[in-house]
Design a protein around this motif. Sequence first.
Motif, PDB file in Angstrom:
ATOM      1  N   LYS A   1       0.833  -1.200   0.000  1.00  0.00           N
ATOM      2  CA  LYS A   1       0.000   0.000   0.000  1.00  0.00           C
ATOM      3  C   LYS A   1       0.871   1.255   0.000  1.00  0.00           C
ATOM      4  O   LYS A   1       0.644   2.179  -0.793  1.00  0.00           O
ATOM      5  N   GLU A   2       1.880   1.255   0.847  1.00  0.00           N
ATOM      6  CA  GLU A   2       2.783   2.402   0.906  1.00  0.00           C
ATOM      7  C   GLU A   2       3.463   2.632  -0.435  1.00  0.00           C
ATOM      8  O   GLU A   2       3.553   3.763  -0.907  1.00  0.00           O
ATOM      9  N   ALA A   3       3.913   1.531  -1.052  1.00  0.00           N
ATOM     10  CA  ALA A   3       4.613   1.642  -2.330  1.00  0.00           C
ATOM     11  C   ALA A   3       3.688   2.212  -3.399  1.00  0.00           C
ATOM     12  O   ALA A   3       4.083   3.069  -4.194  1.00  0.00           O
ATOM     13  N   LEU A   4       2.434   1.763  -3.383  1.00  0.00           N
ATOM     14  CA  LEU A   4       1.470   2.224  -4.379  1.00  0.00           C
ATOM     15  C   LEU A   4       1.208   3.726  -4.230  1.00  0.00           C
ATOM     16  O   LEU A   4       1.230   4.478  -5.207  1.00  0.00           O
ATOM     17  N   PHE A   5       0.987   4.155  -2.997  1.00  0.00           N
ATOM     18  CA  PHE A   5       0.691   5.569  -2.778  1.00  0.00           C
ATOM     19  C   PHE A   5       1.925   6.439  -2.998  1.00  0.00           C
ATOM     20  O   PHE A   5       1.829   7.558  -3.481  1.00  0.00           O
TER      21      PHE A   5
ATOM     22  N   MET B   1      -6.577   9.870  -5.078  1.00  0.00           N
ATOM     23  CA  MET B   1      -7.997   9.574  -4.852  1.00  0.00           C
ATOM     24  C   MET B   1      -8.545   8.570  -5.865  1.00  0.00           C
ATOM     25  O   MET B   1      -9.588   7.967  -5.647  1.00  0.00           O
ATOM     26  N   PHE B   2      -7.831   8.364  -6.956  1.00  0.00           N
ATOM     27  CA  PHE B   2      -8.311   7.414  -7.966  1.00  0.00           C
ATOM     28  C   PHE B   2      -7.770   5.999  -7.764  1.00  0.00           C
ATOM     29  O   PHE B   2      -8.134   5.084  -8.480  1.00  0.00           O
ATOM     30  N   ILE B   3      -6.888   5.883  -6.791  1.00  0.00           N
ATOM     31  CA  ILE B   3      -6.349   4.544  -6.535  1.00  0.00           C
ATOM     32  C   ILE B   3      -7.458   3.661  -5.986  1.00  0.00           C
ATOM     33  O   ILE B   3      -8.168   4.042  -5.052  1.00  0.00           O
ATOM     34  N   GLU B   4      -7.593   2.497  -6.593  1.00  0.00           N
ATOM     35  CA  GLU B   4      -8.585   1.579  -6.049  1.00  0.00           C
ATOM     36  C   GLU B   4      -7.896   0.585  -5.131  1.00  0.00           C
ATOM     37  O   GLU B   4      -7.231  -0.347  -5.590  1.00  0.00           O
ATOM     38  N   TRP B   5      -8.006   0.837  -3.859  1.00  0.00           N
ATOM     39  CA  TRP B   5      -7.330  -0.036  -2.886  1.00  0.00           C
ATOM     40  C   TRP B   5      -8.392  -0.709  -2.015  1.00  0.00           C
ATOM     41  O   TRP B   5      -9.139  -0.034  -1.302  1.00  0.00           O
ATOM     42  N   ASN B   6      -8.489  -2.025  -2.101  1.00  0.00           N
ATOM     43  CA  ASN B   6      -9.414  -2.762  -1.239  1.00  0.00           C
ATOM     44  C   ASN B   6      -8.678  -3.900  -0.568  1.00  0.00           C
ATOM     45  O   ASN B   6      -7.759  -4.473  -1.150  1.00  0.00           O
ATOM     46  N   GLU B   7      -9.094  -4.210   0.646  1.00  0.00           N
ATOM     47  CA  GLU B   7      -8.573  -5.394   1.320  1.00  0.00           C
ATOM     48  C   GLU B   7      -9.749  -6.329   1.547  1.00  0.00           C
ATOM     49  O   GLU B   7     -10.681  -6.001   2.272  1.00  0.00           O
ATOM     50  N   TYR B   8      -9.720  -7.473   0.862  1.00  0.00           N
ATOM     51  CA  TYR B   8     -10.850  -8.390   0.892  1.00  0.00           C
ATOM     52  C   TYR B   8     -10.550  -9.636   1.712  1.00  0.00           C
ATOM     53  O   TYR B   8      -9.400  -9.986   1.963  1.00  0.00           O
ATOM     54  N   LEU B   9     -11.633 -10.308   2.058  1.00  0.00           N
ATOM     55  CA  LEU B   9     -11.524 -11.576   2.775  1.00  0.00           C
ATOM     56  C   LEU B   9     -11.132 -12.676   1.784  1.00  0.00           C
ATOM     57  O   LEU B   9     -11.770 -12.839   0.747  1.00  0.00           O
ATOM     58  N   CYS B  10     -10.092 -13.433   2.128  1.00  0.00           N
ATOM     59  CA  CYS B  10      -9.632 -14.500   1.234  1.00  0.00           C
ATOM     60  C   CYS B  10     -10.553 -15.717   1.357  1.00  0.00           C
ATOM     61  O   CYS B  10     -10.833 -16.177   2.457  1.00  0.00           O
ATOM     62  N   ASP B  11     -11.030 -16.229   0.214  1.00  0.00           N
ATOM     63  CA  ASP B  11     -11.913 -17.404   0.224  1.00  0.00           C
ATOM     64  C   ASP B  11     -11.188 -18.653   0.701  1.00  0.00           C
ATOM     65  O   ASP B  11     -11.799 -19.600   1.166  1.00  0.00           O
ATOM     66  N   SER B  12      -9.873 -18.654   0.568  1.00  0.00           N
ATOM     67  CA  SER B  12      -9.143 -19.866   0.871  1.00  0.00           C
ATOM     68  C   SER B  12      -8.681 -19.932   2.337  1.00  0.00           C
ATOM     69  O   SER B  12      -8.906 -20.928   3.017  1.00  0.00           O
ATOM     70  N   CYS B  13      -8.038 -18.864   2.836  1.00  0.00           N
ATOM     71  CA  CYS B  13      -7.497 -18.936   4.204  1.00  0.00           C
ATOM     72  C   CYS B  13      -8.359 -18.184   5.206  1.00  0.00           C
ATOM     73  O   CYS B  13      -8.145 -18.301   6.417  1.00  0.00           O
ATOM     74  N   GLY B  14      -9.315 -17.394   4.719  1.00  0.00           N
ATOM     75  CA  GLY B  14     -10.220 -16.723   5.643  1.00  0.00           C
ATOM     76  C   GLY B  14      -9.649 -15.472   6.293  1.00  0.00           C
ATOM     77  O   GLY B  14     -10.254 -14.913   7.198  1.00  0.00           O
ATOM     78  N   ASN B  15      -8.468 -15.045   5.852  1.00  0.00           N
ATOM     79  CA  ASN B  15      -7.905 -13.802   6.396  1.00  0.00           C
ATOM     80  C   ASN B  15      -8.247 -12.627   5.488  1.00  0.00           C
ATOM     81  O   ASN B  15      -8.455 -12.805   4.292  1.00  0.00           O
TER      82      ASN B  15
ATOM     83  N   THR C   1      -6.722 -10.583   3.760  1.00  0.00           N
ATOM     84  CA  THR C   1      -5.379 -10.335   3.237  1.00  0.00           C
ATOM     85  C   THR C   1      -5.338 -10.384   1.713  1.00  0.00           C
ATOM     86  O   THR C   1      -4.302 -10.668   1.121  1.00  0.00           O
ATOM     87  N   MET C   2      -6.499 -10.106   1.060  1.00  0.00           N
ATOM     88  CA  MET C   2      -6.518 -10.035  -0.403  1.00  0.00           C
ATOM     89  C   MET C   2      -6.312  -8.583  -0.792  1.00  0.00           C
ATOM     90  O   MET C   2      -7.105  -7.729  -0.404  1.00  0.00           O
ATOM     91  N   ILE C   3      -5.274  -8.322  -1.555  1.00  0.00           N
ATOM     92  CA  ILE C   3      -5.051  -6.944  -1.997  1.00  0.00           C
ATOM     93  C   ILE C   3      -4.833  -6.905  -3.502  1.00  0.00           C
ATOM     94  O   ILE C   3      -4.568  -7.932  -4.124  1.00  0.00           O
ATOM     95  N   PRO C   4      -4.962  -5.708  -4.113  1.00  0.00           N
ATOM     96  CA  PRO C   4      -4.765  -5.609  -5.554  1.00  0.00           C
ATOM     97  C   PRO C   4      -3.408  -6.154  -5.965  1.00  0.00           C
ATOM     98  O   PRO C   4      -2.412  -5.942  -5.270  1.00  0.00           O
ATOM     99  N   ASN C   5      -3.408  -6.901  -7.075  1.00  0.00           N
ATOM    100  CA  ASN C   5      -2.151  -7.476  -7.567  1.00  0.00           C
ATOM    101  C   ASN C   5      -2.231  -7.575  -9.087  1.00  0.00           C
ATOM    102  O   ASN C   5      -3.119  -8.231  -9.629  1.00  0.00           O
ATOM    103  N   ASP C   6      -1.307  -6.911  -9.740  1.00  0.00           N
ATOM    104  CA  ASP C   6      -1.342  -6.827 -11.207  1.00  0.00           C
ATOM    105  C   ASP C   6      -1.146  -8.168 -11.887  1.00  0.00           C
ATOM    106  O   ASP C   6      -1.580  -8.366 -13.015  1.00  0.00           O
TER     107      ASP C   6
END
Length: 304
Positions: A215-219, A228-242, A244-249
């Motif tokens: 996140k720091e690197a992106l900003f 303000m146009f950066i789309e940054w979300n942290e989602y729930l992982c379907d596999s491990c339940g944490n 810890t899902m973040i944008p990844n190119d």
Amino acid sequence: MKIKLDIKSNAVDSFNEALVKFESAQNGDVKAYKFTILHLSHAIELVLKMYLQTLDENLVFSKCYQKVKQRASAKKIDLLAAFHELEAEEFDFESVIDGHDNPFTVIVSDVLAIAKNEKCGVTGNTFVDQDFIDDINWMKGIRNAIEHFQVEFTAKEVRLCIGRLVQGLGEFSDVFSLLSLEKEVGKENYEIFKVLVDEYEQSLEEAHMDIREAKEALFRGTRPKHQMFIEWNEYLCDSCGNETMIPNDDSSTGYKCTYCDNEESGQIEVDCDVCSLPWANEDMSYWDENLVNVCPRCVNPEAW
Ligand SMILES: [Zn+2]
Ligand SMILES: [Zn+2]
């Protein structure tokens, strides 16, 4: 008896000091990693010596250890077997250091050379993991080249190894009933200890560190006006339940879990094929091949 007490309280002090330094390192003072390693390696050395003292109070002294080593090579047996032979013969280790005011003590590799022969009476498995020995050797190497270590190792590698060493030290202390790190660790250091001693907790902490860094690197790489146009979300992982899902190119879904590398999450948003508004994909309904993602609002307009 006096030496035994001193070793234990010094081991605990060094261990606590290592935790204090580890916390400062994690809070950004990267130099503190090197002090963490120095204190931790001292704590490990002392706990290993406590183990030797469970065999014989005087075995921590090089001269006594040499007697065991001589017996081992004379009889071509391992060091632990050699010690037990001498013990059975009631060999007087005390007399070996008699008259020496400040005898040299053994080094870590001497202790490991004996301890690695300890086997569980039930399973026959050795108690001391080769991985633990390897990590200790790695630590010794890094300690000797401490001024250069930041060049050669990433902070993450250092943290993971510190975690494994703390886990290994905890197991070693338990197996030989030397001390309970959990009980001895200071209240103020308990949280940091809990994370380090638990492999899962530590990897999870690492996953969260990766998120902060990404996140720091992106900003940092984006001009303030455009942030303000950066789309940054942290989602729930379907596999491990944490969470810890973040944008990844590189990910096919555009998101990746920093803990388990999974790329799927029901929370990743997709556009509704009817109204074009974004919704979490797990809430979408499939109507037909042209309307693959239909949002709850379009499915049931009356309810809204
Ligand atoms: Zn995951
Ligand atoms: Zn819709």
